[in-house]
Design a protein around this motif. Structure first.
Motif, PDB file in Angstrom:
ATOM      1  N   VAL A   1      -5.088   9.557  -0.900  1.00  0.00           N
ATOM      2  CA  VAL A   1      -5.502   9.974   0.448  1.00  0.00           C
ATOM      3  C   VAL A   1      -6.591   9.059   1.004  1.00  0.00           C
ATOM      4  CG1 VAL A   1      -6.650  11.819   1.743  1.00  0.00           C
ATOM      5  CG2 VAL A   1      -4.814  12.373   0.132  1.00  0.00           C
ATOM      6  N   LEU A   2      -7.618   8.742   0.192  1.00  0.00           N
ATOM      7  CA  LEU A   2      -8.768   7.994   0.681  1.00  0.00           C
ATOM      8  C   LEU A   2      -8.516   6.487   0.728  1.00  0.00           C
ATOM      9  CD1 LEU A   2     -11.613   9.912  -1.193  1.00  0.00           C
ATOM     10  CD2 LEU A   2     -10.962  10.113   1.217  1.00  0.00           C
ATOM     11  N   ALA A   3      -7.781   5.968  -0.259  1.00  0.00           N
ATOM     12  CA  ALA A   3      -7.619   4.514  -0.337  1.00  0.00           C
ATOM     13  C   ALA A   3      -6.345   4.005   0.330  1.00  0.00           C
ATOM     14  CB  ALA A   3      -7.640   4.073  -1.811  1.00  0.00           C
ATOM     15  N   PHE A   4      -5.308   4.856   0.354  1.00  0.00           N
ATOM     16  CA  PHE A   4      -4.023   4.341   0.833  1.00  0.00           C
ATOM     17  C   PHE A   4      -3.436   5.155   1.984  1.00  0.00           C
ATOM     18  CE2 PHE A   4      -4.457   3.141  -3.631  1.00  0.00           C
ATOM     19  CZ  PHE A   4      -4.305   1.768  -3.555  1.00  0.00           C
ATOM     20  N   GLY A   5      -4.189   6.110   2.514  1.00  0.00           N
ATOM     21  CA  GLY A   5      -3.764   6.813   3.715  1.00  0.00           C
ATOM     22  C   GLY A   5      -2.674   7.845   3.510  1.00  0.00           C
ATOM     23  N   THR A   6      -2.504   8.337   2.268  1.00  0.00           N
ATOM     24  CA  THR A   6      -1.515   9.372   2.009  1.00  0.00           C
ATOM     25  C   THR A   6      -1.858  10.634   2.803  1.00  0.00           C
ATOM     26  OG1 THR A   6      -1.243   8.507  -0.220  1.00  0.00           O
ATOM     27  CG2 THR A   6      -0.383  10.710   0.188  1.00  0.00           C
TER      28      THR A   6
ATOM     29  N   GLN B   1       0.824  -1.202   0.000  1.00  0.00           N
ATOM     30  CA  GLN B   1       0.000   0.000   0.000  1.00  0.00           C
ATOM     31  C   GLN B   1       0.866   1.263   0.000  1.00  0.00           C
ATOM     32  OE1 GLN B   1      -2.793  -0.167   3.248  1.00  0.00           O
ATOM     33  NE2 GLN B   1      -4.346  -1.146   1.967  1.00  0.00           N
ATOM     34  N   ALA B   2       1.960   1.222   0.755  1.00  0.00           N
ATOM     35  CA  ALA B   2       2.850   2.389   0.807  1.00  0.00           C
ATOM     36  C   ALA B   2       3.453   2.666  -0.556  1.00  0.00           C
ATOM     37  CB  ALA B   2       3.958   2.159   1.840  1.00  0.00           C
TER      38      ALA B   2
ATOM     39  N   VAL C   1     -11.564  22.597   1.776  1.00  0.00           N
ATOM     40  CA  VAL C   1     -12.617  22.160   2.709  1.00  0.00           C
ATOM     41  C   VAL C   1     -12.655  20.636   2.801  1.00  0.00           C
ATOM     42  CG1 VAL C   1     -15.111  22.099   3.101  1.00  0.00           C
ATOM     43  CG2 VAL C   1     -14.001  24.233   2.385  1.00  0.00           C
ATOM     44  N   SER C   2     -12.513  19.980   1.641  1.00  0.00           N
ATOM     45  CA  SER C   2     -12.537  18.510   1.657  1.00  0.00           C
ATOM     46  C   SER C   2     -11.342  17.952   2.412  1.00  0.00           C
ATOM     47  CB  SER C   2     -12.562  17.973   0.226  1.00  0.00           C
ATOM     48  OG  SER C   2     -11.334  18.251  -0.435  1.00  0.00           O
ATOM     49  N   ALA C   3     -10.171  18.631   2.274  1.00  0.00           N
ATOM     50  CA  ALA C   3      -8.998  18.172   3.019  1.00  0.00           C
ATOM     51  C   ALA C   3      -9.246  18.263   4.521  1.00  0.00           C
ATOM     52  CB  ALA C   3      -7.787  19.013   2.627  1.00  0.00           C
ATOM     53  N   ALA C   4      -9.858  19.369   4.969  1.00  0.00           N
ATOM     54  CA  ALA C   4     -10.157  19.516   6.396  1.00  0.00           C
ATOM     55  C   ALA C   4     -11.142  18.455   6.865  1.00  0.00           C
ATOM     56  CB  ALA C   4     -10.714  20.925   6.640  1.00  0.00           C
ATOM     57  N   ALA C   5     -12.136  18.137   6.029  1.00  0.00           N
ATOM     58  CA  ALA C   5     -13.136  17.130   6.403  1.00  0.00           C
ATOM     59  C   ALA C   5     -12.504  15.747   6.525  1.00  0.00           C
ATOM     60  CB  ALA C   5     -14.258  17.111   5.359  1.00  0.00           C
ATOM     61  N   ILE C   6     -11.621  15.417   5.585  1.00  0.00           N
ATOM     62  CA  ILE C   6     -10.955  14.109   5.647  1.00  0.00           C
ATOM     63  C   ILE C   6     -10.102  14.003   6.902  1.00  0.00           C
ATOM     64  CG2 ILE C   6      -9.218  12.666   4.516  1.00  0.00           C
ATOM     65  CD1 ILE C   6     -10.271  13.775   1.837  1.00  0.00           C
TER      66      ILE C   6
ATOM     67  N   VAL D   1       2.131   1.910  -3.543  1.00  0.00           N
ATOM     68  CA  VAL D   1       1.096   2.477  -4.432  1.00  0.00           C
ATOM     69  C   VAL D   1       0.818   3.932  -4.072  1.00  0.00           C
ATOM     70  CG1 VAL D   1      -1.325   2.307  -5.126  1.00  0.00           C
ATOM     71  CG2 VAL D   1       0.026   0.224  -4.824  1.00  0.00           C
ATOM     72  N   ALA D   2       0.772   4.220  -2.775  1.00  0.00           N
ATOM     73  CA  ALA D   2       0.536   5.592  -2.342  1.00  0.00           C
ATOM     74  C   ALA D   2       1.644   6.517  -2.826  1.00  0.00           C
ATOM     75  CB  ALA D   2       0.430   5.652  -0.814  1.00  0.00           C
ATOM     76  N   ALA D   3       2.889   6.033  -2.762  1.00  0.00           N
ATOM     77  CA  ALA D   3       4.021   6.848  -3.220  1.00  0.00           C
ATOM     78  C   ALA D   3       3.946   7.111  -4.719  1.00  0.00           C
ATOM     79  CB  ALA D   3       5.334   6.149  -2.864  1.00  0.00           C
ATOM     80  N   VAL D   4       3.540   6.068  -5.481  1.00  0.00           N
ATOM     81  CA  VAL D   4       3.423   6.238  -6.943  1.00  0.00           C
ATOM     82  C   VAL D   4       2.339   7.247  -7.283  1.00  0.00           C
ATOM     83  CG1 VAL D   4       2.771   5.074  -9.086  1.00  0.00           C
ATOM     84  CG2 VAL D   4       4.339   3.960  -7.487  1.00  0.00           C
ATOM     85  N   LEU D   5       1.185   7.144  -6.616  1.00  0.00           N
ATOM     86  CA  LEU D   5       0.090   8.082  -6.874  1.00  0.00           C
ATOM     87  C   LEU D   5       0.511   9.520  -6.549  1.00  0.00           C
ATOM     88  CD1 LEU D   5      -2.950   6.054  -5.483  1.00  0.00           C
ATOM     89  CD2 LEU D   5      -2.413   6.507  -7.881  1.00  0.00           C
TER      90      LEU D   5
END
Length: 666
Positions: A45-50, A2-3, A76-81, A5-9
């Motif tokens: 951010v949502l799937a891999f915890g970035t 997962q880490a 705003v979405s960043a604050a909500a997450i 994939v998150a780094a690639v994204l």
């Protein structure tokens, strides 16, 4: 997994940002970049915890693509997450806002750099064109109208030769106006006067050295110092005992200084003769004027004048405002983030004052600059309060790193930035922070420093490029003035002088030989048409001159003045530029014979020596007992014209003869 994939994204989202940065990809910029970056960033951010901070890059792209209405929903979405994750919502919101603003600002400043660099050539060409149009309108209103009157009057006088007197008056006025206009156009620069002075001193057998240390254009200071130079050089030639002469200019703190030193004057009183008028003009204008013998026995004339409004007024203020605004936003955001880490209590107001003081120092430095070494104060302010405020204060060292990168040479800045990062790491370790937090603070110090460096240096680069463009444009305008002045003097001045001579001859002949008078008046009409062409050349057109035609014209004009002329043309066909320049030299030589000599005989020879064409004009009208006169613009103009094509000009007085010789490669 997962880490990885998150780094690639995250890497792909950041790589897409190059579309905004690389100039060659401008045509691909648009909303699709925001959509693609958003898809990659939100997936990470949502799937891999970035880290939610990655969305700040998306907010920056949104600002570049469409402005705040698109960017704010991302923040705003960043604050909500982050709230759903149970993290520090306020900190994430500030981080996303600052990241977006920095991304936006750096791209916009880089675009301004490209635009300013690309605009320099068009700006220069436009300035020259505007000056050409202005000169054309000014000259056509005066000289153009005068030439039209001469042409109409000449045609009318063909039927009534006795009316040529009216044309004579207009021709005299037009000639005076042309000479005055040439002087006015030349007055913005000291360079032509220095060229004329060099030519005059060379002709007098004086070894001359010219050292130029000022920048053009000068404006009124140029006209003032040109007068001093003319009078000083005239005195050198008048005394006629100098072996060497130094002409030197310099500029310091908006003051232009001219020094003329020669070894031909034996007493200060002798050297000051003839300089009183120049001294009075300089002092009336607020400058200084001094003369005297130096310890080496050489006579010195020194004058200074205020260069006036030479600067371009820092035209890049919009870039600076953007840079300082973004820096203020970053400082404010950092201060708020730091204050959020400090519990309310006695230390909180003290921390607030420290953050405000550090921010004000940074903004003052970015907008106005500070004395050398002031960064030591910021270094103390960055580290001394760390034991008191803890990790809330560690981030301030990033601004110190940016200051060092901007203020110091690279060889000194890089080690000091490395030392700053090491200091932050040591502080984090002493505060008991874990390895991840320690690395985060060290890297943040470098990133913040690079952001500050980028904001300030890009703004300065925009300012410098725009200032350079303005200076190029002003220099182009001055060059256009000098070109027009040369053409007025060398081309139109000759034509009007010849018209004046022919009109005077026709007026004398009108009562005794109407047929010859009409022939001279016909020449006046033809010369008026040539003068109109010369005026077009002076206002930006091409001078249509041929050496063969000028040889015939010279013989006609000199013969009309009672000078015995011998011509020997041994040149083959010449290309346009070479023929035009040699024609101009011949015109100036003939004008000088008519205005400055009592010649009875003139020899004009053209010949070729390999790839070099030589024009020689010699007359017997020089009086060795006559006092030397001030250098005129003609010799300097001709020297400039010939030098542009790789040619040279020599003026050689000997006994009662005067020889002017031009050499130019074909």
């Amino acid at each position: 997994m997962q880490a990885g994939v998150a780094a690639v994204l995250a890497a792909l989202a950041l790589a897409l940002h190059l579309v905004w940065v690389v100039p060659r990809t401008r045509r691909w910029r648009g909303g699709w970049v925001v959509l693609a970056q958003g898809l990659l960033a939100y997936s990470g951010v949502l799937a891999f915890g970035t880290s939610v901070g990655l969305l700040g890059v998306v907010a920056g792209s949104a600002l570049l693509a469409g402005g705040a209405p698109i960017a704010m929903p991302v923040v705003v979405s960043a604050a909500a997450i982050e709230a759903l994750r149970g993290g520090a919502t306020a900190d994430v919101t500030i981080t996303c806002l600052l990241t977006g603003l920095v991304v936006y600002g750096l791209v916009r400043l880089a675009d301004r750099v490209d635009d300013a660099a690309a605009a320099r050539l068009p700006l220069t060409m436009a300035a020259a064109a505007r000056e050409r149009l202005r000169i054309a309108a000014e000259l056509n209103r005066g000289l153009g109208d005068g030439l039209a009157v001469i042409l109409r009057g000449g045609r009318r006088a063909l039927r009534h030769p006795e009316e040529i007197g009216e044309v004579l008056d207009v021709a005299r006025t037009s000639l005076n106006n042309a000479r005055a206009a040439a002087v006015d156009l030349r007055s913005m620069s000291l360079a032509p006067e220095a060229s004329a002075a060099r030519a005059l001193l060379d002709a007098a057998g004086v070894e001359v050295e010219v050292r130029t240390g000022h920048s053009e254009p000068l404006g009124p200071a140029g006209a003032l110092l040109a007068t001093v130079l003319r009078e000083a050089v005239t005195d050198v030639v008048r005394v006629d005992s100098a072996k060497s002469c130094l002409i030197e200019t310099s500029e310091d703190a908006g003051v232009v200084r001219l020094r003329v030193v020669n070894d031909g004057v034996r007493t200060a009183v002798q050297g000051e003769e003839g300089l009183a008028r120049a001294a009075e003009r300089v002092r009336q204008a607020g400058g200084t004027f001094t003369t005297g013998l130096g310890d080496d026995g050489r006579f010195l004339v020194e004058a200074t004048a205020d260069a006036g409004e030479r600067a371009v007024g820092l035209p890049g203020q919009a870039a600076y405002r953007l840079s300082v605004t973004l820096l203020a936003a970053v400082l404010a955001g950092f201060s708020v983030k730091g204050l959020l880490l400090i519990p309310w209590g006695p230390l909180w107001p003290l921390a607030l004052g420290g953050f405000v003081l550090a921010s004000v120092l940074q903004l003052l430095w970015a907008s106005k600059g500070w004395p050398k070494g002031w960064w030591l104060l910021l270094a103390v302010l960055s580290f001394a309060p760390v034991p008191l405020f803890g990790k809330a204060w560690l981030g301030l060292a990033g601004f110190l790193a940016g200051t060092l990168l901007v203020a110091l040479p690279r060889r000194a800045a890089v080690p000091l930035v490395a030392a700053t990062m090491a200091g932050v790491g040591a502080g984090a370790h002493l505060l008991g922070l874990g390895p991840a937090a320690l690395v985060n603070y060290v890297i943040s110090t470098l990133v913040t420093g690079l952001v500050v460096y980028g904001l300030v240096m890009l703004a300065r680069l925009v300012r410098d490029l725009r200032a350079a463009g303005e200076e190029l444009a002003r220099a182009a305008a001055v060059q256009e003035r000098l070109r027009a002045a040369r053409d007025l003097h060398d081309l139109l001045g000759h034509s009007l002088a010849a018209i004046l001579l022919k009109c005077e001859l026709a007026r004398r002949l009108a009562a005794v030989d109407a047929g010859r008078a009409r022939a001279e008046i016909a020449d006046v009409a033809a010369m008026a048409e040539q003068a109109a062409a010369d005026l077009r050349a002076a206002t930006g057109g091409e001078a249509e001159l041929s050496l063969d035609g000028e040889l015939r014209s010279a013989q006609s004009v000199l013969t009309a003045a009672g000078v015995d002329v011998e011509t020997d043309a041994r040149h083959t066909a010449l290309d346009g530029p070479v023929s035009a320049v040699l024609s101009t030299v011949l015109r100036e030589a003939v004008t000088n014979v008519l205005r400055h000599s009592a010649a009875t005989r003139c020899v004009i020879v053209t010949e070729q020596d390999g790839d070099t064409v030589r024009l020689r004009v010699e007359n017997d009208g020089r009086d060795p007992r006559a006092p030397r006169t001030a250098p005129g613009a003609g010799i300097g103009n001709l020297t400039t014209r010939l030098a542009a094509l790789g040619g040279t000009l020599t003026a050689s007085p000997s006994e009662n003869h005067y020889r002017l010789e031009a050499r130019i490669p074909r």
